[in-house]
Design a protein around this motif. Structure first.
Motif, PDB file in Angstrom:
ATOM      1  N   GLY A  56       0.807  -1.384  -0.051  1.00 28.53           N
ATOM      2  CA  GLY A  56       0.023  -0.157  -0.198  1.00 28.53           C
ATOM      3  C   GLY A  56       0.799   1.272   0.151  1.00 28.53           C
ATOM      4  N   PRO A  57       0.357   2.345   0.997  1.00 28.96           N
ATOM      5  CA  PRO A  57       1.278   3.425   0.867  1.00 28.96           C
ATOM      6  C   PRO A  57       2.542   3.502   1.471  1.00 28.96           C
ATOM      7  CG  PRO A  57      -0.137   3.361   2.693  1.00 28.96           C
ATOM      8  CD  PRO A  57      -0.620   2.398   1.643  1.00 28.96           C
ATOM      9  N   HIS A  58       3.066   2.350   2.076  1.00 28.25           N
ATOM     10  CA  HIS A  58       4.305   2.092   2.400  1.00 28.25           C
ATOM     11  C   HIS A  58       5.211   1.253   1.619  1.00 28.25           C
ATOM     12  CE1 HIS A  58       2.999   4.313   6.161  1.00 28.25           C
ATOM     13  NE2 HIS A  58       1.930   3.259   6.209  1.00 28.25           N
ATOM     14  N   PHE A  59       4.729   1.059   0.452  1.00 22.80           N
ATOM     15  CA  PHE A  59       5.508   0.214  -0.355  1.00 22.80           C
ATOM     16  C   PHE A  59       6.910   1.101  -0.765  1.00 22.80           C
ATOM     17  CE2 PHE A  59       6.748  -1.658  -4.613  1.00 22.80           C
ATOM     18  CZ  PHE A  59       6.383  -3.001  -4.241  1.00 22.80           C
ATOM     19  N   CYS A  60       8.000  -0.213  -0.666  1.00 28.78           N
ATOM     20  CA  CYS A  60       9.438   0.533  -0.901  1.00 28.78           C
ATOM     21  C   CYS A  60       9.603   0.875  -2.415  1.00 28.78           C
ATOM     22  CB  CYS A  60      10.355  -0.468  -0.477  1.00 28.78           C
ATOM     23  SG  CYS A  60      11.981  -0.149  -0.912  1.00 28.78           S
ATOM     24  N   LEU A  61      10.142   2.281  -2.542  1.00 31.66           N
ATOM     25  CA  LEU A  61      10.359   2.620  -3.870  1.00 31.66           C
ATOM     26  C   LEU A  61      11.560   2.133  -4.539  1.00 31.66           C
ATOM     27  CD1 LEU A  61      10.010   6.425  -3.150  1.00 31.66           C
ATOM     28  CD2 LEU A  61       8.350   5.172  -4.293  1.00 31.66           C
ATOM     29  N   GLY A  62      12.381   1.372  -3.654  1.00 34.07           N
ATOM     30  CA  GLY A  62      13.761   0.750  -4.079  1.00 34.07           C
ATOM     31  C   GLY A  62      13.479  -0.596  -4.201  1.00 34.07           C
ATOM     32  N   VAL A  63      12.355  -1.351  -4.407  1.00 35.03           N
ATOM     33  CA  VAL A  63      12.033  -2.643  -4.379  1.00 35.03           C
ATOM     34  C   VAL A  63      12.561  -3.088  -5.684  1.00 35.03           C
ATOM     35  CG1 VAL A  63       9.738  -2.348  -5.412  1.00 35.03           C
ATOM     36  CG2 VAL A  63      10.445  -4.459  -4.118  1.00 35.03           C
ATOM     37  N   HIS A  64      12.395  -2.598  -6.711  1.00 33.51           N
ATOM     38  CA  HIS A  64      12.947  -2.898  -8.226  1.00 33.51           C
ATOM     39  C   HIS A  64      14.614  -3.038  -8.201  1.00 33.51           C
ATOM     40  CE1 HIS A  64       8.748  -3.011  -9.736  1.00 33.51           C
ATOM     41  NE2 HIS A  64       8.530  -1.794  -9.325  1.00 33.51           N
ATOM     42  N   LEU A  65      15.083  -2.244  -7.642  1.00 32.84           N
ATOM     43  CA  LEU A  65      16.607  -2.143  -7.640  1.00 32.84           C
ATOM     44  C   LEU A  65      16.912  -3.431  -6.666  1.00 32.84           C
ATOM     45  CD1 LEU A  65      19.399  -1.056  -8.512  1.00 32.84           C
ATOM     46  CD2 LEU A  65      18.847   0.743  -6.530  1.00 32.84           C
ATOM     47  N   ALA A  66      16.341  -3.488  -5.493  1.00 32.07           N
ATOM     48  CA  ALA A  66      16.752  -4.409  -4.690  1.00 32.07           C
ATOM     49  C   ALA A  66      16.531  -5.781  -5.276  1.00 32.07           C
ATOM     50  CB  ALA A  66      16.066  -4.180  -3.363  1.00 32.07           C
ATOM     51  N   ARG A  67      15.577  -6.108  -5.863  1.00 29.79           N
ATOM     52  CA  ARG A  67      15.420  -7.352  -6.627  1.00 29.79           C
ATOM     53  C   ARG A  67      16.249  -7.791  -7.626  1.00 29.79           C
ATOM     54  NH1 ARG A  67       8.723  -7.177  -6.602  1.00 29.79           N
ATOM     55  NH2 ARG A  67       8.529  -7.736  -4.226  1.00 29.79           N
ATOM     56  N   LEU A  68      16.491  -6.711  -8.423  1.00 34.08           N
ATOM     57  CA  LEU A  68      17.489  -6.773  -9.434  1.00 34.08           C
ATOM     58  C   LEU A  68      18.953  -7.138  -8.775  1.00 34.08           C
ATOM     59  CD1 LEU A  68      18.264  -6.689 -12.635  1.00 34.08           C
ATOM     60  CD2 LEU A  68      18.598  -4.245 -12.330  1.00 34.08           C
ATOM     61  N   GLU A  69      19.298  -6.317  -7.912  1.00 35.72           N
ATOM     62  CA  GLU A  69      20.536  -6.694  -7.206  1.00 35.72           C
ATOM     63  C   GLU A  69      20.699  -8.064  -6.571  1.00 35.72           C
ATOM     64  OE1 GLU A  69      20.623  -3.613  -4.452  1.00 35.72           O
ATOM     65  OE2 GLU A  69      21.905  -2.130  -6.079  1.00 35.72           O
ATOM     66  N   LEU A  70      19.517  -8.685  -6.140  1.00 35.42           N
ATOM     67  CA  LEU A  70      19.660  -9.849  -5.600  1.00 35.42           C
ATOM     68  C   LEU A  70      19.615 -10.916  -6.725  1.00 35.42           C
ATOM     69  CD1 LEU A  70      17.022  -9.858  -2.752  1.00 35.42           C
ATOM     70  CD2 LEU A  70      19.309 -10.329  -2.677  1.00 35.42           C
ATOM     71  N   GLN A  71      18.916 -10.700  -7.900  1.00 41.11           N
ATOM     72  CA  GLN A  71      18.990 -11.696  -8.910  1.00 41.11           C
ATOM     73  C   GLN A  71      20.658 -11.700  -9.438  1.00 41.11           C
ATOM     74  OE1 GLN A  71      16.368 -10.511 -12.336  1.00 41.11           O
ATOM     75  NE2 GLN A  71      17.331 -11.905 -13.745  1.00 41.11           N
ATOM     76  N   ILE A  72      21.234 -10.582  -9.631  1.00 42.46           N
ATOM     77  CA  ILE A  72      22.419 -10.554 -10.256  1.00 42.46           C
ATOM     78  C   ILE A  72      23.622 -11.157  -9.234  1.00 42.46           C
ATOM     79  CG2 ILE A  72      24.433  -9.327 -10.676  1.00 42.46           C
ATOM     80  CD1 ILE A  72      22.239  -7.171 -11.849  1.00 42.46           C
ATOM     81  N   ALA A  73      23.251 -10.927  -7.890  1.00 38.36           N
ATOM     82  CA  ALA A  73      23.925 -11.642  -7.128  1.00 38.36           C
ATOM     83  C   ALA A  73      24.062 -13.134  -6.933  1.00 38.36           C
ATOM     84  CB  ALA A  73      23.814 -10.988  -5.560  1.00 38.36           C
ATOM     85  N   PHE A  74      22.736 -13.623  -6.929  1.00 42.51           N
ATOM     86  CA  PHE A  74      22.383 -15.008  -7.158  1.00 42.51           C
ATOM     87  C   PHE A  74      22.948 -15.780  -8.351  1.00 42.51           C
ATOM     88  CE2 PHE A  74      19.494 -14.595  -3.726  1.00 42.51           C
ATOM     89  CZ  PHE A  74      20.091 -15.562  -2.682  1.00 42.51           C
ATOM     90  N   GLU A  75      23.032 -14.794  -9.357  1.00 44.51           N
ATOM     91  CA  GLU A  75      23.367 -15.747 -10.888  1.00 44.51           C
ATOM     92  C   GLU A  75      24.742 -15.797 -10.843  1.00 44.51           C
ATOM     93  OE1 GLU A  75      21.880 -12.944 -13.731  1.00 44.51           O
ATOM     94  OE2 GLU A  75      19.753 -13.653 -13.679  1.00 44.51           O
ATOM     95  N   GLU A  76      25.455 -14.732 -10.293  1.00 44.12           N
ATOM     96  CA  GLU A  76      27.322 -14.955 -10.249  1.00 44.12           C
ATOM     97  C   GLU A  76      27.386 -16.003  -9.115  1.00 44.12           C
ATOM     98  OE1 GLU A  76      29.258 -13.092 -11.897  1.00 44.12           O
ATOM     99  OE2 GLU A  76      27.746 -12.284 -13.139  1.00 44.12           O
ATOM    100  N   LEU A  77      26.929 -16.009  -8.032  1.00 41.74           N
ATOM    101  CA  LEU A  77      27.058 -17.015  -6.815  1.00 41.74           C
ATOM    102  C   LEU A  77      26.945 -18.490  -7.853  1.00 41.74           C
ATOM    103  CD1 LEU A  77      27.840 -17.594  -4.068  1.00 41.74           C
ATOM    104  CD2 LEU A  77      25.209 -17.468  -3.773  1.00 41.74           C
ATOM    105  N   LEU A  78      25.770 -18.554  -8.150  1.00 47.73           N
ATOM    106  CA  LEU A  78      25.431 -19.983  -8.719  1.00 47.73           C
ATOM    107  C   LEU A  78      26.335 -20.256  -9.768  1.00 47.73           C
ATOM    108  CD1 LEU A  78      21.692 -19.805  -8.565  1.00 47.73           C
ATOM    109  CD2 LEU A  78      23.147 -21.103  -7.310  1.00 47.73           C
ATOM    110  N   ALA A  79      26.929 -19.294 -10.557  1.00 44.29           N
ATOM    111  CA  ALA A  79      27.745 -19.634 -11.814  1.00 44.29           C
ATOM    112  C   ALA A  79      29.196 -20.056 -11.300  1.00 44.29           C
ATOM    113  CB  ALA A  79      28.122 -18.292 -12.703  1.00 44.29           C
ATOM    114  N   SER A  80      29.358 -20.042 -10.020  1.00 43.64           N
ATOM    115  CA  SER A  80      30.623 -20.200  -9.551  1.00 43.64           C
ATOM    116  C   SER A  80      30.675 -21.402  -8.727  1.00 43.64           C
ATOM    117  CB  SER A  80      31.405 -18.956  -8.862  1.00 43.64           C
ATOM    118  OG  SER A  80      30.594 -18.885  -7.616  1.00 43.64           O
ATOM    119  N   LEU A  81      29.482 -22.048  -8.523  1.00 42.37           N
ATOM    120  CA  LEU A  81      29.101 -23.400  -7.617  1.00 42.37           C
ATOM    121  C   LEU A  81      28.713 -24.399  -8.557  1.00 42.37           C
ATOM    122  CD1 LEU A  81      27.749 -21.527  -4.566  1.00 42.37           C
ATOM    123  CD2 LEU A  81      29.999 -22.037  -4.859  1.00 42.37           C
ATOM    124  N   THR A  82      28.789 -25.778  -8.063  1.00 48.15           N
ATOM    125  CA  THR A  82      28.646 -26.799  -8.838  1.00 48.15           C
ATOM    126  C   THR A  82      28.367 -28.009  -7.846  1.00 48.15           C
ATOM    127  OG1 THR A  82      28.952 -28.356 -10.365  1.00 48.15           O
ATOM    128  CG2 THR A  82      30.775 -27.690  -9.200  1.00 48.15           C
TER     129      THR A  82
END
Length: 68
Positions: free
Chosen positions: A11-37
């Motif tokens: 609602g009115p307290h929805f975070c304005l930075g949510v899209h940036l935060a989700r994109l940063e998490l997606q990139i972090a997990f992609e990089e992490l998973l690319a280096s693990l097996t």
């Protein structure tokens, strides 16, 4: 008066930075998973009990780092 909000809020307290935060998490997990097996569960996952989120409380895994 202290207010209790969820991470990204609703609602009115929805975070304005949510899209940036989700994109940063997606990139972090992609990089992490690319280096693990060889992922494997160490024990069965424990589900979180919540009315708001569906996920895991614990999910122990074992993995190896990829050689480059």
């Amino acid at each position: 008066m202290r207010r209790h909000y969820r991470t990204f809020g609703v609602g009115p307290h929805f975070c304005l930075g949510v899209h940036l935060a989700r994109l940063e998490l997606q990139i972090a997990f992609e990089e992490l998973l690319a280096s693990l097996t060889d992922f494997e569960l160490v024990e069965p996952p424990v589900h979180a009990v919540s009315m708001f989120n569906d996920g895991f409380k614990r999910m122990p895994i074992r993995f190896r780092r990829k050689r480059r």
